[in-house]
Motif scaffolding. Structure first.
Motif, PDB file in Angstrom:
ATOM      1  N   ALA A  52       0.852  -1.179   0.000  1.00  0.00           N
ATOM      2  CA  ALA A  52       0.000   0.000   0.000  1.00  0.00           C
ATOM      3  C   ALA A  52       0.884   1.223   0.000  1.00  0.00           C
ATOM      4  CB  ALA A  52      -0.905  -0.005   1.228  1.00  0.00           C
TER       5      ALA A  52
ATOM      6  N   PRO B 117     -10.329  -7.708  -2.992  1.00  0.00           N
ATOM      7  CA  PRO B 117      -9.495  -8.423  -2.014  1.00  0.00           C
ATOM      8  C   PRO B 117      -8.456  -9.292  -2.710  1.00  0.00           C
ATOM      9  CG  PRO B 117     -11.837  -8.637  -1.479  1.00  0.00           C
ATOM     10  CD  PRO B 117     -11.762  -8.025  -2.844  1.00  0.00           C
ATOM     11  N   TYR B 118      -7.275  -9.346  -2.114  1.00  0.00           N
ATOM     12  CA  TYR B 118      -6.218 -10.214  -2.628  1.00  0.00           C
ATOM     13  C   TYR B 118      -6.571 -11.663  -2.347  1.00  0.00           C
ATOM     14  CZ  TYR B 118      -1.686 -12.551  -2.939  1.00  0.00           C
ATOM     15  OH  TYR B 118      -0.671 -13.399  -3.262  1.00  0.00           O
TER      16      TYR B 118
ATOM     17  N   SER C 193      -1.947  -5.672   1.195  1.00  0.00           N
ATOM     18  CA  SER C 193      -3.357  -6.027   1.352  1.00  0.00           C
ATOM     19  C   SER C 193      -3.549  -7.450   1.858  1.00  0.00           C
ATOM     20  CB  SER C 193      -4.109  -5.830   0.032  1.00  0.00           C
ATOM     21  OG  SER C 193      -3.542  -6.618  -0.997  1.00  0.00           O
TER      22      SER C 193
ATOM     23  N   ARG D 182      -8.949  -2.360  -5.623  1.00  0.00           N
ATOM     24  CA  ARG D 182      -9.650  -2.525  -4.339  1.00  0.00           C
ATOM     25  C   ARG D 182     -10.467  -3.815  -4.232  1.00  0.00           C
ATOM     26  NH1 ARG D 182      -9.820   3.086  -5.191  1.00  0.00           N
ATOM     27  NH2 ARG D 182      -8.507   4.145  -3.674  1.00  0.00           N
TER      28      ARG D 182
ATOM     29  N   THR E 189      -2.791  -8.999   7.166  1.00  0.00           N
ATOM     30  CA  THR E 189      -3.838  -8.644   8.120  1.00  0.00           C
ATOM     31  C   THR E 189      -3.704  -9.524   9.360  1.00  0.00           C
ATOM     32  OG1 THR E 189      -5.405 -10.174   7.067  1.00  0.00           O
ATOM     33  CG2 THR E 189      -5.437  -7.886   6.325  1.00  0.00           C
TER      34      THR E 189
ATOM     35  N   SER F 298      -7.694  -8.993  -7.560  1.00  0.00           N
ATOM     36  CA  SER F 298      -6.954  -7.771  -7.234  1.00  0.00           C
ATOM     37  C   SER F 298      -5.961  -7.424  -8.346  1.00  0.00           C
ATOM     38  CB  SER F 298      -6.217  -7.966  -5.906  1.00  0.00           C
ATOM     39  OG  SER F 298      -5.427  -6.845  -5.600  1.00  0.00           O
TER      40      SER F 298
END
Length: 347
Positions: free
Chosen positions: A6, A188-189, A296, A186, A299, A232
């Motif tokens: 990012a 999701p990966y 991305s 935008r 997390t 993505s």
């Protein structure tokens, strides 16, 4: 393998003390950190000083000002006097992976050889909601808009360049341009390694970047479909002003440093802050890093992506990393009112 970095500027220093529901926060001692005494703390301090000035909050401003006056021989004592080790956990399993800066052959003009475009950021890209999918873009949705920055000769390499989020492109005349993350569509990966595991094409313990690339090369008729399971898509910007001897720009818009910069989830770990990592697996290691990047696919409080450097050797090393362990965040001592860990010594 991770999603593209990012690339936002500015670095909010989120405090994990404001723990969300389900996040567990435990204070540790430096004696609990396996290998702490043996690390090169001066190297980590130098990297920390590169970006700490961009962190927000009075605590971090004071720490940063103090850090810039510390002599290399005093680095270990500085960290121990100024910070408190904090273990932050949630329900996401611990996972370390690696990333790197590829160097690929390409061109600035389309040709029979170089026919796979790398796009700049489309002006009509929405600010929040998902936009065109990878499949729609690869089918030509952006053709004719003049967004092409460069062209590559291999769609698989273009895909993995997006996964890494930055790279160097060697042009036919020998010049090199550098590309960095500008944004994404935008969506999701989604890991194509996991897609191949679910197909039974590769075994979970073998799903490294090299194995995935080899499978795609051996199955060209299926490769495009597999790549599109990840909707993505990453857009780039030229960052050739970054000196060649420095790493690519991370989320903090500062060059990242091999084996000292790590990508984290900024919702759990302060971006720009020091973190201690303990990586398990066949090649375990412990090291003081600085959280200077995001991705991305990164997390969770115990999820991290380690930067290994530039070129194929760095790529081989990065691709071999997929292991558990733990991340310990170093927070300014002002945040120290925390439950204590049991005094069982290093983990």
């Amino acid at each position: 393998m991770t999603a593209g970095r990012a690339g936002a500027t500015g670095a909010p220093a989120l405090s994990p003390m404001a723990a969300s529901a389900g996040r567990r926060v435990t204070g540790l001692e430096f004696s609990n950190l396996r290998g702490w005494a043996e690390d090169d703390h001066a190297s980590a301090l130098s990297v920390f000083c590169e970006s700490c000035g961009d962190m927000r909050g009075d605590d971090w401003a004071r720490v940063c000002a103090k850090a810039r006056g510390v002599r290399p021989t005093e680095a270990k004592a500085f960290f121990e006097a100024t910070f408190r080790p904090v273990l932050i956990e949630d329900d996401v399993p611990s996972l370390f992976t690696g990333y790197y800066e590829p160097e690929l052959h390409g061109a600035l003009v389309r040709s029979d050889r170089f026919h796979v475009p790398l796009y700049g950021l489309p002006p009509e890209l929405p600010k929040s909601e998902p936009w065109l999918t990878r499949g729609q873009i690869e089918d030509g949705a952006l053709v004719g808009q003049g967004l092409e920055i460069a062209w590559l000769d291999d769609p698989v390499e273009a895909f993995f360049l997006q996964v890494q989020g930055s790279g160097r492109i060697r042009l036919p005349d020998g010049r090199i341009i550098r590309l960095g993350y500008a944004g994404s569509n935008r969506h999701p990966y989604s890991s194509i390694g996991r897609a191949l595991i679910e197909r039974g094409a590769v075994r979970p313990e073998e799903a490294s970047a090299d194995v995935v690339k080899a499978w795609l090369a051996d199955h060209p008729a299926e490769a495009g479909q597999v790549l599109r399971t990840n909707a993505s898509f990453v857009f780039f910007r030229e960052i050739s002003e970054v000196p060649a001897d420095q790493g690519p720009l991370g989320t903090m818009n500062r060059p990242v440093t091999p084996l000292r910069s790590v990508a984290v989830d900024p919702a759990a770990v302060p971006l720009g802050g020091p973190v201690w990592i303990e990586v398990q697996g066949p090649e375990p290691f412990c090291r003081l890093m600085v959280a200077q990047d995001t991705g991305s696919a990164i997390t969770g409080a115990q999820r991290a992506d380690i930067f290994f450097g530039t070129g194929p050797d760095a790529g081989l090393k990065a691709g071999r990393v997929r292991a558990g362990g733990r991340i310990v965040v170093l927070l300014p001592a002002q945040h120290a009112e925390l439950p204590r860990a049991k005094a069982e010594g290093p983990s």
